[in-house]
Scaffold this active site. Sequence first.
Site, PDB file in Angstrom:
ATOM      1  CE  LYS A 176      16.917   4.535  17.699  1.00 55.50           C
ATOM      2  NZ  LYS A 176      17.662   5.900  17.941  1.00 55.50           N
ATOM      3  CD  GLU A 251      28.457  -6.310  23.104  1.00 58.79           C
ATOM      4  OE1 GLU A 251      29.080  -6.200  24.002  1.00 58.79           O
ATOM      5  OE2 GLU A 251      28.855  -7.435  22.483  1.00 58.79           O
ATOM      6  CB  CYS A 285      30.108  -0.046  27.988  1.00 61.52           C
ATOM      7  SG  CYS A 285      30.923  -0.412  26.784  1.00 61.52           S
ATOM      8  CD  GLU A 383      26.987   1.685  32.628  1.00 59.95           C
ATOM      9  OE1 GLU A 383      25.710   1.844  32.311  1.00 59.95           O
ATOM     10  OE2 GLU A 383      27.788   1.222  31.769  1.00 59.95           O
TER      11      GLU A 383
HETATM   12  P1  NAP Z   1      20.191   3.594  25.912  1.00 56.94           P
HETATM   13  O1  NAP Z   1      19.001   4.530  26.424  1.00 56.94           O
HETATM   14  O2  NAP Z   1      19.708   1.999  25.869  1.00 56.94           O
HETATM   15  O3  NAP Z   1      20.142   3.955  24.094  1.00 56.94           O
HETATM   16  C1  NAP Z   1      20.814   3.450  23.389  1.00 56.94           C
HETATM   17  C2  NAP Z   1      20.208   2.856  22.091  1.00 56.94           C
HETATM   18  O4  NAP Z   1      18.905   2.414  22.198  1.00 56.94           O
HETATM   19  C3  NAP Z   1      19.832   4.546  21.397  1.00 56.94           C
HETATM   20  O5  NAP Z   1      19.924   4.248  19.854  1.00 56.94           O
HETATM   21  C4  NAP Z   1      18.250   4.736  21.741  1.00 56.94           C
HETATM   22  O6  NAP Z   1      17.627   5.468  21.005  1.00 56.94           O
HETATM   23  C5  NAP Z   1      17.697   3.286  21.599  1.00 56.94           C
HETATM   24  N1  NAP Z   1      16.543   2.890  22.611  1.00 56.94           N
HETATM   25  C6  NAP Z   1      16.167   3.829  23.556  1.00 56.94           C
HETATM   26  N2  NAP Z   1      15.166   3.190  24.147  1.00 56.94           N
HETATM   27  C7  NAP Z   1      14.617   2.017  23.362  1.00 56.94           C
HETATM   28  C8  NAP Z   1      13.820   0.922  23.203  1.00 56.94           C
HETATM   29  N3  NAP Z   1      12.728   1.131  24.319  1.00 56.94           N
HETATM   30  N4  NAP Z   1      14.050   0.134  22.573  1.00 56.94           N
HETATM   31  C9  NAP Z   1      15.052  -0.140  21.638  1.00 56.94           C
HETATM   32  N5  NAP Z   1      16.005   0.907  21.573  1.00 56.94           N
HETATM   33  C10 NAP Z   1      15.832   1.982  22.381  1.00 56.94           C
HETATM   34  O7  NAP Z   1      21.437   3.782  26.500  1.00 56.94           O
HETATM   35  P2  NAP Z   1      22.237   5.043  26.628  1.00 56.94           P
HETATM   36  O8  NAP Z   1      22.006   5.318  28.139  1.00 56.94           O
HETATM   37  O9  NAP Z   1      22.186   5.788  25.506  1.00 56.94           O
HETATM   38  O10 NAP Z   1      23.805   4.239  26.569  1.00 56.94           O
HETATM   39  C11 NAP Z   1      24.564   4.173  27.662  1.00 56.94           C
HETATM   40  C12 NAP Z   1      24.359   2.676  27.980  1.00 56.94           C
HETATM   41  O11 NAP Z   1      24.675   1.661  27.058  1.00 56.94           O
HETATM   42  C13 NAP Z   1      25.278   2.425  29.239  1.00 56.94           C
HETATM   43  O12 NAP Z   1      24.550   1.495  30.033  1.00 56.94           O
HETATM   44  C14 NAP Z   1      26.281   1.658  28.466  1.00 56.94           C
HETATM   45  O13 NAP Z   1      27.368   0.881  29.487  1.00 56.94           O
HETATM   46  C15 NAP Z   1      25.680   0.824  27.473  1.00 56.94           C
HETATM   47  N6  NAP Z   1      26.787   0.273  26.636  1.00 56.94           N
HETATM   48  C16 NAP Z   1      27.041  -0.611  26.262  1.00 56.94           C
HETATM   49  C17 NAP Z   1      28.064  -0.998  25.418  1.00 56.94           C
HETATM   50  C18 NAP Z   1      28.789  -2.495  25.277  1.00 56.94           C
HETATM   51  O14 NAP Z   1      29.448  -2.691  24.297  1.00 56.94           O
HETATM   52  N7  NAP Z   1      28.224  -3.305  26.252  1.00 56.94           N
HETATM   53  C19 NAP Z   1      28.536   0.104  24.599  1.00 56.94           C
HETATM   54  C20 NAP Z   1      28.363   1.387  24.925  1.00 56.94           C
HETATM   55  C21 NAP Z   1      27.385   1.347  25.845  1.00 56.94           C
HETATM   56  P3  NAP Z   1      17.212   7.057  21.347  1.00 56.94           P
HETATM   57  O15 NAP Z   1      18.629   7.635  21.302  1.00 56.94           O
HETATM   58  O16 NAP Z   1      16.486   7.403  19.971  1.00 56.94           O
HETATM   59  O17 NAP Z   1      16.508   7.058  22.549  1.00 56.94           O
END
Ligand code: NAP
Length: 480
Positions: A176, A251, A285, A383
């Site tokens: 996904k 992650e 991240c 962040e």
């Molecule tokens: P996010 O909102 O958590 O979204 C990430 C993924 O999760 C997307 O595919 C999103 O889908 C999905 N998602 C959203 N709501 C969900 C739910 N209730 N249940 C399951 N999946 C769900 O994160 P983001 O804001 O896009 O990404 C940035 C964050 O990711 C930052 O905090 C960053 O640090 C972290 N990150 C961590 C790493 C690591 O390796 N540790 C790497 C990269 C990023 P939709 O797009 O369809 O909403």
Amino acid sequence: MEFSPDKACKIYLDGKWLATEREIKVVNPATEQVFAKVFAIDKDQLQMALNTAEASFAAWRGRTAKDRGILLHRVADELKRRRDEIGRIITLENGKPLAQSKGEVDMSEDHLRWFAEEARHSYGRTIPNQVQGKRHLVVKTPIGTVGAIAPWNFPLVLAVRKVAPAMAAGCPVILKPASQTPLSAIALAECMEAAGIPGGVFQLAIGKASMIADEFLSNPICRKISFTGSTQVGQELIRGAANSVKPLSLELGGLAPVLIFEDCDLERAVQETIIAKFRNTGQSCIAANRIYVQKSIHDKFVEKFVAAVERLKTGNGLEDGMDVGPLVNQSALDGALSQIEDAVKHGGKVLTGGKRKSGTHGFFLEPSVIDGAHDHAVCMQEETFAPVAPITTFDTEEEAIRRANQSPYGLSAYAMTSNIGRMFRLSEQIEAGTLGINDGAPTTSQAPFGGVKQSGWGRELGTEGLEAFLETKHVSIGGV
Ligand code: NAP
């Protein structure tokens, strides 16, 4: 791959390209224009995809690891062949400069090749018996169907970090991708198809995140969820996994400190901090979030750092020579601007940038440096995910380590020093999954990647990356 704002791209299920009832629009953050549409999966189709994955499991795990590796190498070959095209797709949907997008394709290729080889190293072991007539074996088996959820900031490589090891281990995967960046995942599906990966082994579930996550959590066919994204969604998944005790790899977010010591090579410290902060427009991240400079070199560091930041070129990632692209959307831009305002309220001084880039469409923020950032400012506690570099000072190593560790996150950290004893002390005392010493880009296929504290559970890449998709079984044989 063809895409347009008028005709939706199909999704890849059971080896077929399908249209569905719902569509998602894809926006270019550099122009704010919709430039593509994709079809989205519904609940019935997702359940069918899980059934298809389950049906493909026995044959896929039954292949030799060498065979699975050969197929993964073929996927890597396809990515390599289409490097320029897929790089452009990443820039269009994510905004990052083209050279960085092509670098992301290269790293994805490397991850695939690493796990293609690692497939052959899922060793068990034999254990000396305690009782006469018994033998003990440890056997590694694939965990089963995996639900992989990826974010938008590295739409290809972070998906590959899950998909490649899962498939190498013998597991079918349903990916996904983030709704903001589904095209990179479609390109990956095309590469899977061209490489001859069986239809049920890799499928795409583009669509509503909560519906897909609920199905992954509740459907017993899905045996593991591997998630990269925000800590907030990670926490929701932990709560959701309680009933079924579903294994999770998480992650999550980071808040990386950079410690710049007076004995560092200053030129290198500036260069590596620029990479750690501004790569991917700060939307990483592992991006440097908090910069701590030893007082004695503060003025020299700041002068060189600001000069280097002012040399960065900001603009549409498709144009030549760009270093910094747009933020992903309006709310990311608003969030960054409000962190800058808050830092100033807490006594910080904007040395360069600090505002939206004028005269352009797109969610561009000028690369920004804030000096005198207070520990209580939001940018030092949450962040930032933007090209904003807050700087503060410290006196002693002990103080630097204490303040670096004063965070609920622990994904990555950086230190600039030439003192070997200090390198060892930092390696032992910094609370983070990755520590880059004089290195602003430490991630590599061969080394484990992941977080401590609220930055997550488990590790990707390295040998640990394969282990995440294997079960460990003890077999005791009596009467031998
Ligand atoms: P996010 O909102 O958590 O979204 C990430 C993924 O999760 C997307 O595919 C999103 O889908 C999905 N998602 C959203 N709501 C969900 C739910 N209730 N249940 C399951 N999946 C769900 O994160 P983001 O804001 O896009 O990404 C940035 C964050 O990711 C930052 O905090 C960053 O640090 C972290 N990150 C961590 C790493 C690591 O390796 N540790 C790497 C990269 C990023 P939709 O797009 O369809 O909403």
